[in-house]
Design an enzyme around this catalytic site. Structure first.
Site, PDB file in Angstrom:
ATOM      1  CB  CYS A  39      -0.998  -0.037   1.155  1.00 12.70           C
ATOM      2  SG  CYS A  39      -0.270  -0.060   2.800  1.00 12.70           S
ATOM      3  CG  ASN A  65       4.177  -1.715   5.309  1.00 14.27           C
ATOM      4  OD1 ASN A  65       5.284  -2.046   5.719  1.00 14.27           O
ATOM      5  ND2 ASN A  65       3.210  -2.597   5.201  1.00 14.27           N
ATOM      6  CB  CYS A  84      -3.933   1.758   6.921  1.00 14.74           C
ATOM      7  SG  CYS A  84      -3.659   3.264   7.877  1.00 14.74           S
ATOM      8  NE  ARG A  85      -4.573   1.467   1.641  1.00 14.64           N
ATOM      9  CZ  ARG A  85      -4.324   2.189   0.565  1.00 14.64           C
ATOM     10  NH1 ARG A  85      -5.145   2.114  -0.464  1.00 14.64           N
ATOM     11  NH2 ARG A  85      -3.275   2.988   0.507  1.00 14.64           N
ATOM     12  CB  SER A  86       0.107  -3.541   2.772  1.00 13.17           C
ATOM     13  OG  SER A  86       0.964  -2.646   3.418  1.00 13.17           O
ATOM     14  CG  ASP A 130      -5.241   5.779   2.337  1.00 13.60           C
ATOM     15  OD1 ASP A 130      -5.334   5.382   3.509  1.00 13.60           O
ATOM     16  OD2 ASP A 130      -4.328   6.511   1.937  1.00 13.60           O
TER      17      ASP A 130
END
Ligand code: 4NP
Length: 163
Positions: free
Chosen positions: A13, A16, A18-20, A132
């Protein structure tokens, strides 16, 4: 595939945090549940460097903890355009902007696939991005948890028994 070789997967993401890392934790959890730990090398990174060395965002840690997934030992790192495309079989960006950045940095297109392309419930390409959640509310993190779980299940299903 030789029995001693692992399939390596890198979730990507922007920050690195939140999402990934959430994708990393969910996919690791699924692999462990199915006793496939020995078959996979799993990691995550960001295209940006702002949060390098930091743990995931507390909101991602909480969204995962609600499902007994622990993200607290993860630390952010930046995508390495020299090494990562060699080390990883699959490089999985969370959105189209991350995808563009990976390709711009010379990652072979054949290794790169958008995260939501693995979600079997998506029938059109209208919503190809994992949004995001960084600047949004806490509920955004529960929403992306569900999104990432569906995509991780689809990804594991697709790659665990290669044709
Ligand atoms: P992520 O979210 O890409 O899912 O980790 C973000 C985290 C931090 C920032 C942007 C996105 N930031 O601009 O610091």
């Amino acid at each position: 595939m030789p029995s001693n070789s692992k399939t390596s997967i890198l979730f990507v993401c922007l920050g690195n945090i939140c999402r990934s890392p959430l994708a990393d934790g969910i996919f690791t959890h699924l692999v462990n549940q199915q006793n496939l730990t020995h078959r996979f090398h799993i990691d995550s990174c960001g295209t940006g460097a702002w949060h390098v060395g930091n743990p995931p965002d507390p909101r991602s840690i909480l969204a995962a903890a609600k499902h007994n997934i622990d993200l607290t030992t993860l630390r952010a790192r930046q995508f390495d355009a020299d090494r990562d495309p060699i080390e990883f079989d699959w490089i999985i960006p969370m959105d189209r902007s991350n995808h563009r950045e990976l390709i711009n940095q010379g990652t072979p297109k054949a290794k790169v696939r958008l995260m939501r392309s693995f979600d079997p419930t998506i029938t059109t390409q209208k919503t190809p991005d994992v949004p995001d959640p960084y600047y949004g509310g806490d509920d955004g993190f529960d929403k992306i948890y569900e999104m990432l779980m569906r995509a991780c299940e689809g990804l594991l299903c697709e790659i665990k028994d290669p044709a």
